[in-house]
Scaffold this motif. Sequence first.
Motif, PDB file in Angstrom:
ATOM      1  N   GLY B 284       0.778  -1.222   0.000  1.00 26.15           N
ATOM      2  CA  GLY B 284       0.000   0.000   0.000  1.00 26.15           C
ATOM      3  C   GLY B 284       0.808   1.271   0.000  1.00 26.15           C
ATOM      4  O   GLY B 284       1.806   1.388  -0.695  1.00 26.15           O
ATOM      5  N   CYS B 285       0.363   2.237   0.767  1.00 24.07           N
ATOM      6  CA  CYS B 285       0.963   3.570   0.804  1.00 24.07           C
ATOM      7  C   CYS B 285       2.383   3.506   1.349  1.00 24.07           C
ATOM      8  O   CYS B 285       2.705   2.624   2.132  1.00 24.07           O
ATOM      9  N   PRO B 286       3.195   4.471   0.947  1.00 24.51           N
ATOM     10  CA  PRO B 286       4.546   4.531   1.501  1.00 24.51           C
ATOM     11  C   PRO B 286       4.533   4.822   3.000  1.00 24.51           C
ATOM     12  O   PRO B 286       3.605   5.433   3.510  1.00 24.51           O
ATOM     13  N   MET B 287       5.575   4.363   3.692  1.00 28.44           N
ATOM     14  CA  MET B 287       5.725   4.658   5.123  1.00 28.44           C
ATOM     15  C   MET B 287       7.007   5.433   5.320  1.00 28.44           C
ATOM     16  O   MET B 287       8.092   4.862   5.426  1.00 28.44           O
ATOM     17  N   ALA B 288       6.884   6.748   5.375  1.00 26.99           N
ATOM     18  CA  ALA B 288       8.061   7.592   5.531  1.00 26.99           C
ATOM     19  C   ALA B 288       8.472   7.639   7.001  1.00 26.99           C
ATOM     20  O   ALA B 288       7.658   7.390   7.883  1.00 26.99           O
ATOM     21  N   VAL B 289       9.716   7.966   7.256  1.00 28.98           N
ATOM     22  CA  VAL B 289      10.203   8.138   8.635  1.00 28.98           C
ATOM     23  C   VAL B 289       9.355   9.213   9.303  1.00 28.98           C
ATOM     24  O   VAL B 289       9.107  10.231   8.662  1.00 28.98           O
TER      25      VAL B 289
END
Lengths: 251, 425
Positions: B284-289
């Motif tokens: 799914g969606c990106p997981m940024a820091v």
Amino acid sequence: MRCAGIDLGSRTIEVVIVEDGQLVASRQAETGFEPVKQAENLLAGEHCDYLLATGYGRHLFETTHGADSQTVTEIKAVAAGCRALLPDVDVILDIGGQDSKVIALNPEGRVRKFEMNDRCAAGTGKFLELTAMSLGFPLDRFGQEALKARKDIQINSMCAVFAESEVTSMVGRGENRLDIAFGLHRSIANRAVSMLKRFSLSGATIGFVGGVAWNPCVCRLLEEQLKTTVLVPENPQMVGAYGAALIASEL
Amino acid sequence: MTVDYQPMWQELGLDLQAHDDLLQGLGTAYQDIFLSQKNRPRGMAYLDFVMREVHGLRIKELLDAKKTGRKVIGAFCVFVPEEIVLAADAILVGLCTGADFAMEEVEKILPRNTCSLIKSAFGFKLSRVCPYLEAADMVVGENTCDGKKKSYEQLLELIPNLYVMDLPQQKTEDGRHLLRQEYRRFLQVMEELSGVEITVDRLRRGIELTNNKRWALQRLTRLRAANPVPISGLDVLLINQVAFYDDPQRFTESINKLCDELEERIQQKIGAFPADTPKIMLSGCPMAVPNWKLPSLIERSGAVVVGEESCVGERGWRNLTATAGNTVDELLNAIVDRYFQVDCAVFTPNPDRERHVAEMCRDYQADGVIHYSLQFCQPYIIESMPMERRLNDQGSNFLRIETDYSQEDVGQLQTRIEAFIEIIS
Ligand code: SF4
Ligand code: SF4
């Protein structure tokens, strides 16, 4: 072997004791502000070989009880309890104080899939509680009273808070409060039906559990809309705790 | 010895108080989520070091590089071609957008129901807590989803050096043409900004550096299919996140070294989790820091994440760029071909992504897929529905989750995740 299942819900806590698979005791109390203490009161004087906690407070209970207790989600617990009470059930609707879920079982009675409402209280017991209050009905009579309605009023708000203001404006318009009550019940039933319909229901036996399953008006509306009977166990609020106790017996 | 970076941060114009709060929060979360894990590979010490120095040493490196004339480019999306940035002797840093910051201020500019990722970019800028944003000579935005492209109109007022890149939405010849035009324009802008002429050799070198990084990450991914799994999903998420801002060459070497260690661990059957721990794939969606919420809930509930179909994950580096080509134009075409395969949900139709998820699920022998969408992100939420049908049809367990960066739904999510793990184990 004596096992306890304890369901720490948002509104109530239930304890069920099972001995060699047979239900021997069950108790209930309001959750209040100290759920773990309440739970301990309910368990006072009981000696159990295994204790299994479920419900939203399960981890809190687990941390305070350390090694003596394990947890299981309310989804698995409800599935186990419901299957034991109503062996034919394939799909379970569970509407509790603050959430609602649908659980689909496979033929062996294991959870196949589930859906849960999002974080708001739309379509849950909280919705009925708030709106019953604003119409001046005691919660435990709300369903019976609503069944006396003469007219079907559409309530648009699914949100418990908005529904309250919708109710206020309807009262202001001079609508009959029984009719409004019926509309509120219909709105819960509609939401439950749309959640149920995400699963294939053809030929399925549907069970209804959780505090809202006590409500005769919601039950009737569900049956009307689903065009089938909906099975409700004798004590729909105990199903989770009972299931947890049964799972504990198999540990 | 700890270095005092305060003067550096001050010079960058950070809000020191808010920045201190951020670092402190980050430190505590990092301790709780990463350092508390058991059986971590030794090689993770490098990542811990990078994270500790994320606002220190790395920023100093960037500022030192700037003093020698190199440019720093900030990016929000995997469609910004690192090959071209490197060819211009510039440095690409991914800007993290994984935490809520200054939400009240943000909601004066953006509607409440905008996804957390977009809001976060604004929040970091408005509260002046991100040294990368402040150090960037140019920030690249890209017209992907409606939320992003419309919000860049507003972001331009906060970040005057924002450069917006248009992107195709369809994988047709016209779409490819558009991407080629845009990358050519980007190449020119990079040349102007850096004063470096992008030659064939420079571009090829940029491609190689980037490919090497992707290779290392692909190698890492393959190792995760072992039983017991040699590394936690949280640690790999961190690696994927760090891949966006660490020096590519150093990063590649460290990951390859880590992979050597993981190979040994596999031989000796040492796992980050016990053998036969239920395996979950994220999609799914990106997981940024520092958005670590969902993976940490999963791994705390007794499952391990073995793959992530995400831009911070396999979608971001699965494809390599061909190095064949004797002219800048030919290499540019190779770059276009590579990026054109990224199966972001903003593309329509987007059958590749579904296929890819099904394939990963099989290759990694995942017991189930958790689909992660940020609230209000239509592209991914809408794709999650047919994806669920397809995965169910092939007999795979699938759970859809919609959430944001707040912590208020943690209890609810935990119940869903635990129940899902009960189903798959
Ligand atoms: S999801 Fe799409 S828009 Fe977002 S970073 Fe990935 S490619 Fe870019
Ligand atoms: S693709 Fe989704 S998550 Fe990404 S920026 Fe757009 S709305 Fe947000």
